[in-house]
Scaffold this motif. Structure first.
Motif, PDB file in Angstrom:
ATOM      1  N   VAL A 170      -2.646  -0.246   4.278  1.00 10.32           N
ATOM      2  CA  VAL A 170      -2.379  -0.399   2.850  1.00 10.32           C
ATOM      3  C   VAL A 170      -3.582   0.044   2.022  1.00 10.32           C
ATOM      4  CG1 VAL A 170      -1.892  -2.051   1.004  1.00 10.32           C
ATOM      5  CG2 VAL A 170      -0.688  -2.227   3.186  1.00 10.32           C
ATOM      6  N   ILE A 171      -4.798  -0.348   2.467  1.00 13.86           N
ATOM      7  CA  ILE A 171      -6.014   0.003   1.731  1.00 13.86           C
ATOM      8  C   ILE A 171      -6.254   1.512   1.760  1.00 13.86           C
ATOM      9  CG2 ILE A 171      -8.524  -0.205   1.721  1.00 13.86           C
ATOM     10  CD1 ILE A 171      -8.157  -3.109   2.622  1.00 13.86           C
ATOM     11  N   VAL A 172      -6.055   2.136   2.930  1.00 11.57           N
ATOM     12  CA  VAL A 172      -6.225   3.593   3.041  1.00 11.57           C
ATOM     13  C   VAL A 172      -5.219   4.311   2.163  1.00 11.57           C
ATOM     14  CG1 VAL A 172      -6.019   5.571   4.586  1.00 11.57           C
ATOM     15  CG2 VAL A 172      -7.250   3.536   5.340  1.00 11.57           C
ATOM     16  N   GLU A 173      -3.972   3.865   2.240  1.00 12.08           N
ATOM     17  CA  GLU A 173      -2.933   4.481   1.411  1.00 12.08           C
ATOM     18  C   GLU A 173      -3.229   4.280  -0.066  1.00 12.08           C
ATOM     19  OE1 GLU A 173       0.253   6.945   1.282  1.00 12.08           O
ATOM     20  OE2 GLU A 173      -0.505   6.068   3.131  1.00 12.08           O
ATOM     21  N   GLY A 174      -3.697   3.060  -0.414  1.00 11.79           N
ATOM     22  CA  GLY A 174      -4.041   2.781  -1.801  1.00 11.79           C
ATOM     23  C   GLY A 174      -5.198   3.634  -2.283  1.00 11.79           C
ATOM     24  N   ALA A 175      -6.160   3.890  -1.395  1.00  5.93           N
ATOM     25  CA  ALA A 175      -7.303   4.728  -1.762  1.00  5.93           C
ATOM     26  C   ALA A 175      -6.852   6.149  -2.076  1.00  5.93           C
ATOM     27  CB  ALA A 175      -8.330   4.728  -0.634  1.00  5.93           C
ATOM     28  N   ILE A 176      -5.902   6.651  -1.284  1.00  2.65           N
ATOM     29  CA  ILE A 176      -5.404   8.016  -1.484  1.00  2.65           C
ATOM     30  C   ILE A 176      -4.550   8.101  -2.737  1.00  2.65           C
ATOM     31  CG2 ILE A 176      -3.941   9.846  -0.535  1.00  2.65           C
ATOM     32  CD1 ILE A 176      -4.765   8.884   2.251  1.00  2.65           C
TER      33      ILE A 176
ATOM     34  N   LEU B 182       3.696  11.566   1.158  1.00  2.56           N
ATOM     35  CA  LEU B 182       2.734  10.532   1.512  1.00  2.56           C
ATOM     36  C   LEU B 182       3.385   9.183   1.786  1.00  2.56           C
ATOM     37  CD1 LEU B 182      -0.220  11.310  -0.943  1.00  2.56           C
ATOM     38  CD2 LEU B 182      -0.220  11.539   1.534  1.00  2.56           C
ATOM     39  N   SER B 183       4.529   8.923   1.195  1.00  2.00           N
ATOM     40  CA  SER B 183       5.168   7.612   1.365  1.00  2.00           C
ATOM     41  C   SER B 183       5.867   7.468   2.715  1.00  2.00           C
ATOM     42  CB  SER B 183       6.181   7.364   0.242  1.00  2.00           C
ATOM     43  OG  SER B 183       7.208   8.336   0.284  1.00  2.00           O
ATOM     44  N   ILE B 184       6.047   8.566   3.435  1.00  2.00           N
ATOM     45  CA  ILE B 184       6.786   8.511   4.699  1.00  2.00           C
ATOM     46  C   ILE B 184       6.095   7.612   5.714  1.00  2.00           C
ATOM     47  CG2 ILE B 184       7.551   9.845   6.698  1.00  2.00           C
ATOM     48  CD1 ILE B 184       8.030  12.209   4.835  1.00  2.00           C
ATOM     49  N   SER B 185       4.769   7.754   5.859  1.00  2.00           N
ATOM     50  CA  SER B 185       4.051   7.045   6.926  1.00  2.00           C
ATOM     51  C   SER B 185       4.076   5.546   6.747  1.00  2.00           C
ATOM     52  CB  SER B 185       2.600   7.539   6.999  1.00  2.00           C
ATOM     53  OG  SER B 185       1.935   7.284   5.770  1.00  2.00           O
ATOM     54  N   HIS B 186       3.706   5.045   5.552  1.00  2.00           N
ATOM     55  CA  HIS B 186       3.630   3.594   5.404  1.00  2.00           C
ATOM     56  C   HIS B 186       4.990   2.936   5.267  1.00  2.00           C
ATOM     57  CE1 HIS B 186       3.130   5.073   1.176  1.00  2.00           C
ATOM     58  NE2 HIS B 186       3.996   4.130   0.939  1.00  2.00           N
TER      59      HIS B 186
ATOM     60  N   ALA C 238      -1.309  -5.134  -6.905  1.00  2.00           N
ATOM     61  CA  ALA C 238      -0.303  -5.346  -5.863  1.00  2.00           C
ATOM     62  C   ALA C 238      -0.688  -4.716  -4.537  1.00  2.00           C
ATOM     63  CB  ALA C 238       1.044  -4.782  -6.318  1.00  2.00           C
ATOM     64  N   TYR C 239      -1.332  -3.554  -4.571  1.00  2.00           N
ATOM     65  CA  TYR C 239      -1.548  -2.790  -3.338  1.00  2.00           C
ATOM     66  C   TYR C 239      -2.953  -2.878  -2.757  1.00  2.00           C
ATOM     67  CZ  TYR C 239       2.998  -0.493  -3.576  1.00  2.00           C
ATOM     68  OH  TYR C 239       4.343  -0.239  -3.573  1.00  2.00           O
ATOM     69  N   MET C 240      -3.943  -3.156  -3.584  1.00  2.00           N
ATOM     70  CA  MET C 240      -5.319  -3.068  -3.112  1.00  2.00           C
ATOM     71  C   MET C 240      -5.934  -4.392  -2.679  1.00  2.00           C
ATOM     72  SD  MET C 240      -5.991   0.119  -3.111  1.00  2.00           S
ATOM     73  CE  MET C 240      -7.766   0.187  -2.923  1.00  2.00           C
ATOM     74  N   LYS C 241      -5.268  -5.505  -2.950  1.00  2.00           N
ATOM     75  CA  LYS C 241      -5.840  -6.784  -2.528  1.00  2.00           C
ATOM     76  C   LYS C 241      -5.433  -7.084  -1.090  1.00  2.00           C
ATOM     77  CE  LYS C 241      -2.136  -9.856  -4.146  1.00  2.00           C
ATOM     78  NZ  LYS C 241      -1.161  -8.837  -4.464  1.00  2.00           N
ATOM     79  N   PRO C 242      -6.256  -7.829  -0.340  1.00  2.00           N
ATOM     80  CA  PRO C 242      -5.919  -8.173   1.051  1.00  2.00           C
ATOM     81  C   PRO C 242      -4.639  -8.985   1.134  1.00  2.00           C
ATOM     82  CG  PRO C 242      -8.235  -8.599   0.602  1.00  2.00           C
ATOM     83  CD  PRO C 242      -7.601  -8.291  -0.723  1.00  2.00           C
ATOM     84  N   ARG C 243      -3.739  -8.590   2.025  1.00  2.00           N
ATOM     85  CA  ARG C 243      -2.476  -9.298   2.176  1.00  2.00           C
ATOM     86  C   ARG C 243      -2.675 -10.718   2.724  1.00  2.00           C
ATOM     87  NH1 ARG C 243       0.173  -6.938  -1.040  1.00  2.00           N
ATOM     88  NH2 ARG C 243       1.981  -8.041  -0.230  1.00  2.00           N
ATOM     89  N   SER C 244      -3.713 -10.920   3.531  1.00  2.00           N
ATOM     90  CA  SER C 244      -3.926 -12.209   4.180  1.00  2.00           C
ATOM     91  C   SER C 244      -4.292 -13.317   3.209  1.00  2.00           C
ATOM     92  CB  SER C 244      -5.019 -12.086   5.249  1.00  2.00           C
ATOM     93  OG  SER C 244      -6.208 -11.566   4.673  1.00  2.00           O
ATOM     94  N   ILE C 245      -4.842 -12.951   2.023  1.00  2.00           N
ATOM     95  CA  ILE C 245      -5.224 -13.975   1.050  1.00  2.00           C
ATOM     96  C   ILE C 245      -4.329 -13.941  -0.184  1.00  2.00           C
ATOM     97  CG2 ILE C 245      -7.624 -13.935   1.824  1.00  2.00           C
ATOM     98  CD1 ILE C 245      -8.285 -12.279  -0.677  1.00  2.00           C
TER      99      ILE C 245
END
Length: 305
Positions: free
Chosen positions: A197-203, A155-159, A256-263
């Protein structure tokens, strides 16, 4: 295409935890001590489980995997961090950065799935004690453990690939090459990056967390139905160590992974990463040994040899 975007990046600069030389020296000795505790604690757990036949059960088989995983996880980041704390130039080659990011991401994702499997193991042990050895047979345990490692590394390959493709900056505001930090550098496609990031975090995070919540809800239901107070206490104490580990690891990883990067505030991720990269591997063996009578008994037997 601009000259900036056409530049081929051959190395990265890790900004680390601090730019102050005195602070770096203090951090070096602090994290050196922490790393020694990580090595001693997890290696001790591995040796005890291998040497004591009473610990050759599904629960300790998964604990063996967790300790080995924590050793590998910390080894993929902490030695490099210690080196950089005592170095003037904190550069890391593109290939080394890519390898570190893939290995650390894969191990972190493997731990996410492994903790979910450990929760399922506790569910079977408490809710179906008479069928525990049949359901959690040696073959099933090996397949579950092997599956967590395969899922983590696939799973880590894609991101990780996306993080290397979108990157347009060679300064990483962290103490290691972490996927969210490199993804946030691709400011041209920030919405696409946040979605990934959100999709990957959800999985990787939400699915295991959901499994853990379901397992423990059923466990609590079974415990409350027990007539013996001693049995209830034993069941709760068996699960409490795992619940503490889950709370620490998933809590910091989600931050670290689930919050929006823009904020996201600049520089906060590297301090959050300390919890799941350094603190959790240090505390795991302490939690499981200090709160587990079987491990303490095995340690006393090993000490008396």
């Amino acid at each position: 295409m601009s000259q900036k975007n056409s530049t081929v990046i051959t190395e990265f600069i890790l900004l680390g935890l601090s730019s102050d030389p005195k602070t770096q020296v203090i951090l070096f000795f602090v994290f050196l001590l922490v790393y020694m505790i990580i090595l001693f604690g997890n290696i001790s757990i591995i040796i005890l489980i291998l040497s004591d036949i009473s610990l050759h059960t599904p629960m300790y088989f998964f604990l063996f995997n967790l300790s080995f995983l924590d050793l590998c996880y910390s080894f993929s980041t902490v030695p490099r961090m210690l080196k950089d704390l005592m170095s003037v130039m904190k550069t890391i080659s593109y290939a080394e950065c890519a390898a570190q990011m893939y290995i650390s991401s894969s191990l972190g994702e493997t731990e996410c799935f492994l903790l979910a499997v450990m929760a399922y193991d506790r569910y079977v042990a408490i809710c179906y004690p008479l069928h525990y050895t049949t359901i959690m047979s040696k073959r099933v345990c090996v397949r579950l453990a092997f599956g967590t490692w395969i899922c983590g590394f696939l799973l880590s390959i894609s991101h990780v690939t996306l993080a290397l493709i979108v990157n347009r900056n060679n300064e990483i505001n962290n103490f290691f090459c972490e996927m969210p930090e490199l993804l946030s550098m691709g400011s041209e496609n920030i919405l696409l990056i946040e979605f990934d990031v959100i999709v990957e975090g959800a999985i990787v995070l939400m699915i295991p967390v959901t499994c853990i919540v379901i397992s423990y809800s059923k466990i609590i239901s079974c415990i409350l139905k027990m007539k013996s107070a001693a049995g209830q206490w034993k069941a709760f104490s068996t699960c409490s160590s795992h619940m503490m580990v889950v709370t620490m690891f998933y809590g910091s990883a989600m931050a670290a992974y689930m919050k929006p990067r823009s904020i996201s505030a600049a520089g906060t991720d590297k301090f959050i990463a300390i919890f799941y990269v350094v603190i959790t591997p240090m505390l795991n063996p302490l939690i499981y040994s200090l709160r587990n009578n079987d491990v303490k008994a095995a340690f006393l037997k090993f000490k008396m040899r």
